[in-house]
Enzyme design. Structure first.
Site, short mmCIF file in Angstrom:
data_model
loop_
_atom_site.label_atom_id
_atom_site.label_comp_id
_atom_site.label_asym_id
_atom_site.label_seq_id
_atom_site.Cartn_x
_atom_site.Cartn_y
_atom_site.Cartn_z
N ILE A 212 0.84 -1.20 0.00
CA ILE A 212 0.00 0.00 0.00
C ILE A 212 0.87 1.25 0.00
O ILE A 212 0.56 2.24 -0.66
CB ILE A 212 -0.96 -0.01 1.20
CG1 ILE A 212 -1.99 -1.14 1.04
CG2 ILE A 212 -1.67 1.33 1.34
CD1 ILE A 212 -2.93 -1.30 2.21
N ASN B 121 0.45 5.24 7.31
CA ASN B 121 0.10 3.97 6.69
C ASN B 121 0.73 2.76 7.37
O ASN B 121 0.21 1.65 7.25
CB ASN B 121 0.53 4.01 5.21
CG ASN B 121 0.52 2.65 4.55
OD1 ASN B 121 -0.52 2.03 4.41
ND2 ASN B 121 1.70 2.17 4.16
N TYR C 282 -4.50 -5.77 16.83
CA TYR C 282 -4.47 -4.92 15.64
C TYR C 282 -5.79 -4.19 15.48
O TYR C 282 -5.82 -2.98 15.21
CB TYR C 282 -4.19 -5.81 14.43
CG TYR C 282 -4.37 -5.20 13.07
CD1 TYR C 282 -3.35 -4.47 12.46
CD2 TYR C 282 -5.56 -5.39 12.35
CE1 TYR C 282 -3.51 -3.94 11.19
CE2 TYR C 282 -5.72 -4.87 11.08
CZ TYR C 282 -4.70 -4.15 10.50
OH TYR C 282 -4.86 -3.64 9.24
N LYS D 270 -6.55 -0.14 15.46
CA LYS D 270 -7.19 0.54 14.33
C LYS D 270 -8.47 1.25 14.76
O LYS D 270 -8.79 2.33 14.24
CB LYS D 270 -7.48 -0.46 13.21
CG LYS D 270 -6.23 -1.04 12.55
CD LYS D 270 -5.38 0.02 11.87
CE LYS D 270 -4.27 -0.59 11.01
NZ LYS D 270 -3.43 0.42 10.35
#
Length: 258
Positions: free
Chosen positions: A16, A86, A149, A153
Site C-alpha cells: 500500500i 500507513n 491490531y 485501528k
C-alpha cells in the site's frame, strides 16, 4: 496539483505504501517516504526522478528518533504539509493466542506510531493548514480477528476525530481510510499457503472483488486534496461493500440469492 507539497508517507516500502507514493507523486507532491528499512527506501527512491521521493528511516514508534530522521529533510525542503500514516501490521490471530508482548507490539505500531507520526509533523501541518490521512482497517469497525491490531485501528478512528475537533480551527483535517482485503504481497503469502483463500472470501464482498493498493491510494489522495476541504473526522471504508452489511446472512434470512 498540490504546488509541490511535501507529504510524509509511512510504511512506504510495503504494498500500500508504494501505491500511495505513486499516487501522491502523480498528483504533484514531493513525498517523504518513511520506513524502518533504509535499503528498501533507497531502492524505492531510485525508481523516481528529480528528487520527488525523499527518504527517512527510523523506528516509527520512537518519537525522538523519528523527529531526528525527519529534521534534515524538513530543513532542506520545507514543512510537511500532509501526512499519510500507513505503517502497520498484525500479529496474533485470536485473543487466546495473543501474548502480552504481541498485544503491545500491535498497539505500538498501529496506534502509538501514528501518534508519533502526527506529533513529529505537527508544526509543519499547523503552518500549512495541512491534512492527515490514517490508513485504518475494517478491523477497526467490526470484529474480524487479529484483536490487538483491531483495537489499535479502532483507536485511530477516535484519534482522528480528536484531531478534527481540536485542530480544525487551525485548518487541519484528519480522516481515516479503512481498507478491507487488499491485494498486496502480504495477502499473496496467504494465497501461497491456501490458493483458494481469495475465492473463499469473495462471498463476503458485495462487489465480488478486493481492493488494490491503487484503490486505497486514490481514496487517501482525495481526502488529502482540496476536493475534500470540508471533510474532516470522516471514516471511509474502501472494502467492496463489506461494511454495508452481511451479504451471506442476508441471503439466508431472505432466501434470495444475493
Amino acid at each position: 496539483m498540490s504546488d509541490n507539497r511535501l507529504t510524509l508517507i509511512t510504511g512506504a516500502a510495503g504494498g500500500i505504501g508504494r501505491g500511495l507514493i505513486e499516487r501522491f507523486v502523480a498528483g504533484g507532491d514531493r513525498v517523504l517516504a518513511h520506513d524502518r528499512d533504509a535499503s528498501a527506501l533507497q531502492a524505492l527512491s531510485a525508481q523516481f526522478g528529480d528528487g520527488q521521493v525523499l527518504t527517512a528511516a527510523s523506528e516509527l514508534s520512537d518519537l525522538d528518533a523519528l523527529r531526528a530522521a525527519l529534521a534534515p529533510v524538513v530543513a532542506a525542503h520545507g514543512p510537511i504539509g500532509a501526512v499519510v500514516a500507513n505503517a502497520g501490521s498484525a500479529q496474533s490471530l485470536s485473543l487466546a493466542g495473543t501474548a502480552p508482548g504481541a498485544w503491545q507490539l500491535d498497539i505500538d505500531l498501529n496506534l502509538h506510531a501514528s501518534y508519533c507520526t502526527v506529533e513529529a509533523a505537527l508544526d509543519g501541518l499547523k503552518a500549512t493548514r495541512g491534512n492527515i490521512v490514517f490508513i485504518g482497517s475494517v478491523n477497526g469497525l467490526t470484529a474480524l480477528g487479529h484483536p490487538a491490531y483491531s483495537a489499535a485501528k479502532a483507536g485511530l478512528i477516535s484519534y482522528a476525530k480528536s484531531i478534527a475537533i481540536e485542530y480544525g480551527r487551525l485548518g487541519l483535517r484528519a480522516n481515516v481510510v479503512c481498507p478491507g482485503t487488499v491485494k498486496t504481497q502480504a495477502w499473496q503469502a496467504r494465497a501461497d499457503k491456501n490458493p483458494q483463500v481469495f475465492e473463499a472470501l469473495k462471498k463476503w464482498y458485495p462487489l465480488g472483488d478486493f481492493a488494490t493498493p491503487e484503490d486505497i491510494a486514490d481514496a487517501a489522495w482525495f481526502l488529502a486534496s482540496k476536493h475534500a476541504r470540508m471533510i474532516s473526522g470522516a471514516v471511509l471504508p474502501v472494502d467492496g461493500g463489506l461494511m454495508a452489511g452481511n451479504r451471506v446472512m442476508a441471503s439466508e434470512l431472505t432466501l434470495e440469492p444475493f
